[in-house]
Design an enzyme around this catalytic site. Structure first.
Site, PDB file in Angstrom:
ATOM      1  N   SER A   7       0.812  -1.224   0.000  1.00 42.05           N
ATOM      2  CA  SER A   7       0.000   0.000   0.000  1.00 42.05           C
ATOM      3  C   SER A   7       0.841   1.267   0.000  1.00 42.05           C
ATOM      4  CB  SER A   7      -0.943   0.037   1.202  1.00 42.05           C
ATOM      5  OG  SER A   7      -0.219   0.027   2.408  1.00 42.05           O
ATOM      6  N   HIS A  29      -0.887   4.785   7.081  1.00 43.93           N
ATOM      7  CA  HIS A  29      -0.279   5.365   5.884  1.00 43.93           C
ATOM      8  C   HIS A  29       0.061   6.834   6.072  1.00 43.93           C
ATOM      9  CE1 HIS A  29      -2.743   1.913   4.504  1.00 43.93           C
ATOM     10  NE2 HIS A  29      -1.557   1.599   4.047  1.00 43.93           N
ATOM     11  N   ASP A  72      -3.879   8.038   8.073  1.00 41.26           N
ATOM     12  CA  ASP A  72      -4.968   7.206   8.595  1.00 41.26           C
ATOM     13  C   ASP A  72      -4.519   6.264   9.716  1.00 41.26           C
ATOM     14  OD1 ASP A  72      -3.490   5.302   7.295  1.00 41.26           O
ATOM     15  OD2 ASP A  72      -5.002   4.790   5.811  1.00 41.26           O
TER      16      ASP A  72
END
Ligand SMILES: *[C@@H]1O[C@H](CO)[C@@H](O)[C@H](O)[C@H]1NC(C)=O
Ligand SMILES: *[C@@H]1O[C@H](CO)[C@@H](O)[C@H](O)[C@H]1NC(C)=O
Ligand SMILES: *[C@@H]1O[C@H](CO)[C@@H](O)[C@H](O)[C@H]1NC(C)=O
Length: 390
Positions: free
Chosen positions: A52, A360, A357
C-alpha cells in the site's frame, strides 16, 4: 492495512493488526529545485512492485474502491491510493518527468507507455495463509513479478503484430524494458502478519526466508532483462500510530522517546540489515545490474523524531478516522454505534500530519520523504534516482 473497509467496520479493532504496506521511497536527482532529473539515465519507464505504500489503484480496481476522504488533498477525490494525496512513487515519477503510474490490475483508463505498477495494498513478499478479508493481498511479490513477465511478453507479442492491433498505443515500446527503472518497496506486511501471529523470536527466525524470496524476485526480474533497481527498505513500523494505540501497557521500555514500539522497530531494523547485506551480494552476482538500496527507515524515523522542526504536529496524531474512548472508526468508514452514526472523517489540516490514517503517511510526509531520498542522501551507493542506472 488496506482492507480497512470491512474489517474495521466490524470494529473489532482490538484484534486487528493491520497489514500495511510499505512505502516506497525514492531518491532522485540532485537538489530538489534546480535539478532536471531525467538526466543521466533518462529512464523511459518505471515498473514498481510493492504494497500500500506504493499502490496507485490496484486494490481499488480488484476489490473495493477506497472511499473518500482518501485523495482529498491532491486528487480531490479517491485515487486508489492510501493517502490524502500522492505517494512516494508518484513523487518519483514526477522527478523523472514521467506520468503517474497506472496500476496493472486496473482495466479502466490506464496508460502503460511509461511503465506499470504491480504493487497492491496488503502485499507481502511471501505468500501468506490469509485472505483479503484479513487485509492481506493475494498478490505477493512472486505473483507481481509473474504479472510483469506476462506484461512484458504480451506487449512484445502485440508489437510484433502491431498492424493487427490498435491498443499498442497505451503500451510501452518493448525496446525500453531494459532501460526502465525497477522500484521495489515491500516487506512490511510480512512483518505485520508476524506480529499478529508469532512471537518476536519466531518472526526473527523467518526473516532469512523472507529475504531469500525477495532476492529470488530480483533475480527473476534480472533474468527478464531488468537492469536498474531502486530498492526501499522497510519503515519504522513501530511508529505507526494505528498500531501503537492498541498498546497501553505501562511496561517500562515498551516505547521509545518518540512513542514508537521498540520491539516492532527492532524487527524492522533486523529485516533491513539482512536486506542490505543481500542487496550487496546481489550486486556482486548480477554483473549487469545497478542496485541502489534506499534507507527509507532512517528518512521516516528522522522525520518522526524531528516532526516539529519540519512543521508537523505530534507524529502519533492520526488525521483521518475517529479514535476515541475505545471506539475506532477508520478513515472513510461509517459505523452505527448504539444508534448513532460515527464517521471516520479527516482533520482540518492534513498537511500538518505525518500519519494520514494511522498506517499510511500523508501526502505532506510522503513529499518530505521523497525530497530527502531522491537526491541520494539515503541511498547506498549514494546515487540520486536520476543516476540509478550506473
Ligand atoms: C502456510 O501454511 C503451510 C501449511 O501449513 C506452511 O507450510 C507454510 O509455511 C505457511 N506459510 C506461511 C507464510 O506461514
Ligand atoms: C453502547 O451502549 C451500551 C449499553 O448502554 C454501553 O455499555 C456501551 O458502552 C455503549 N457503547 C459505546 C461505544 O458507547
Ligand atoms: C538532499 O536534499 C536534502 C533536502 O533538501 C538536503 O538536506 C540534503 O543535503 C541533500 N543531499 C544531497 C546529497 O544533495
Amino acid at each position: 492495512m488496506i482492507i480497512d473497509s470491512m474489517k474495521r467496520t466490524m470494529a473489532d479493532a482490538r484484534a486487528t493488526v493491520f497489514v500495511a504496506a510499505v512505502l516506497l521511497s525514492v531518491i532522485s536527482g540532485i537538489n530538489g529545485s534546480s535539478a532536471p532529473a531525467a538526466s543521466r539515465c533518462n529512464f523511459p519507464a518505471i515498473y514498481n512492485f510493492g504494497d500500500s505504500n506504493s499502490d496507485t489503484g490496484a486494490i481499488s480496481a480488484a476489490f473495493w474502491p477506497i472511499p473518500p476522504p482518501y485523495g482529498v488533498t491532491y486528487f480531490r477525490k479517491p485515487s486508489g491510493r492510501h493517502s490524502d494525496g500522492r505517494l512516494i512513487i508518484d513523487f518519483i515519477a514526477e522527478r523523472l518527468r514521467l506520468p503517474l503510474l497506472s496500476s496493472y490490475l486496473d482495466s479502466i483508463g490506464t496508460d502503460f507507455r511509461h511503465g506499470a505498477n504491480f504493487a497492491t495494498a496488503g502485499s507481502p513478499i511471501r505468500r501468506q495463509n490469509e485472505t483479503i478479508m484479513d487485509g492481506v493481498s493475494p498478490f505477493s511479490l512472486d505473483i507481481q513479478t509473474s504479472q510483469f513477465a506476462q506484461f512484458k511478453d504480451r506487449t512484445t507479442e502485440l508489437h510484433r503484430h502491431a498492424a493487427r492491433y490498435c491498443d499498442t498505443m497505451t503500451l510501452p515500446n518493448p525496446k525500453e524494458f531494459s532501460r526502465a527503472l525497477y522500484t521495489l518497496d515491500i516487506g512490511q506486511n510480512d512483518l505485520v502478519v508476524g506480529f499478529r501471529k508469532l512471537t518476536m523470536p519466531q518472526i526473527k527466525a523467518q526473516i532469512p526466508d523472507i529475504i531469500n524470496q525477495f532476492a529470488a524476485a530480483v533475480v527473476n526480474l534480472y533474468q527478464k532483462g531488468s537492469r536498474a533497481f531502486w530498492i526501499h527498505n522497510t519503515g519504522p513500523i513501530g511508529c505507526l500510530p494505528g498500531t501503537r494505540m492498541y498498546f497501553r501497557s505501562k511496561q517500562p521500555g515498551l516505547f521509545d522517546s518518540h512513542g514508537c514500539i521498540r520491539g516492532h522497530n527492532a524487527i524492522a531494523l533486523e529485516f533491513n540489515r539482512q536486506l542490505k547485506a543481500r542487496v550487496a551480494l546481489l550486486r556482486a552476482h548480477l554483473r549487469h545490474a545497478s542496485l541502489v538500496y534506499v534507507d527509507i527507515y532512517s528518512a521516516k524515523y528522522h522525520l518522526i523524531s524531528n516532526a516539529k522542526v519540519y512543521g508537523f504536529d505530534d507524529p502519533m496524531k492520526i488525521c483521518c478516522g475517529h479514535h476515541k474512548d475505545n471506539v475506532h472508526v477508520w478513515c472513510g468508514q461509517r459505523v452505527r454505534i448504539n444508534g448513532t452514526e460515527v464517521v471516520g472523517t479527516a482533520c482540518s489540516a492534513p498537511r500538518t500530519c505525518i500519519s494520514w490514517d494511522g498506517v499510511h503517511y500523508s501526502e505532506a510526509a510522503n513529499e518530505w520523504i521523497a525530497t530527502r531520498i531522491l537526491n541520494g542522501s539515503y541511498s547506498d551507493p549514494p546515487l540520486p534516482i536520476s543516476n540509478a542506472c550506473s
